[in-house]
Design a protein around this motif. Sequence first.
Motif: not given
Length: 335
Positions: A289-299
């Motif tokens: 969850l938090y790994r994916l959250r980081w990338d989605l937030d960056d986009v």
Amino acid sequence: MRDLPAGVDETALRRGLRAWGVAAVRLDYAPLGFGDYHWRVTDTGGRHWFLTVSDLSRKPHCGDGPRAAYEGLRGALDTAGALRAAGLDFVVAPLPGRDGSTVQRMDGRYGLSLQPWVDGSAGEFGQRLGAAERARVMRTLAALHRAVAPATARTPAPGLPSRSGWESVPPGTDSHPEVGPRTAAARALLRRHGTALRRRLAEFDRLVGEVSARADAPVVTHGEPHPGNLLWGPDGEVRLIDWDTCGRSFPERDLWHVAAREEGGFDDEALSVWAVESGRTPDPSALELYRLRWDLDDVSAFWELFRAPHEHCADTEAAWEGLTGTVARLVNGPG
């Protein structure tokens, strides 16, 4: 940041430093990280300080808008100060000013924070840590996660702080005019991969529901303990810097930064060090969850930058590299 913040000059910084009773004789800009602006300050007594200028209009993780972001940033930095006062020596915390606030307003857009200069070897974002270094960081995080949460600690939700920004990610990008040199390219990139990005967003929403149902008590987390926020001492000890993202959350919010492998998955050996020290078992779903959250937030953050007026400069080029790399990772997977 590599470029100086708009509308901020040395006169304003010297005036802001008065809030801590610091009279600067020299200000040296330090082009570090991405997001905040930093200076090394030398005062009249020859002491060194580390000054940070935060753009409150671009801190959605602290609050929506400059006023809310100021309150959120102050709460986070006050929490770091309380942790330091409680005996966590690895916390490099900003100092309160004469009025007791760790953040001083500088016009309606910026906030200032100050900390003593700490000697050490700073890491870099994206740097790969060795096994011994990962273990050292995991033990440090376990000590943080065992700490009693100060009353000032926020509780950030596991959802995206920039979720509203996704409302303008494809297919809704066509209506945005070209307001800078990277607007059209960013729009085309996101349109081309829009379907895949939406799938990852749906995956993220599923994980949020799964992890939020956990009954585990939250802990104090740093939020971004990646190598760029680590300061290594000559004795091998590690300190954590840049506490604007700290708050009460699931420990995996921190752990994935240290345990994530470039090729995918997580380092079981590093996670076992934390498990022994903390007495808890990491949750694989929360790590994802938090790994994916980081990338989605960056986009979302990069698109917000490119859909707003911007110029060709070192920071926008770094943002473009970040956007293209992050989209590729989301679409194709790590590696």
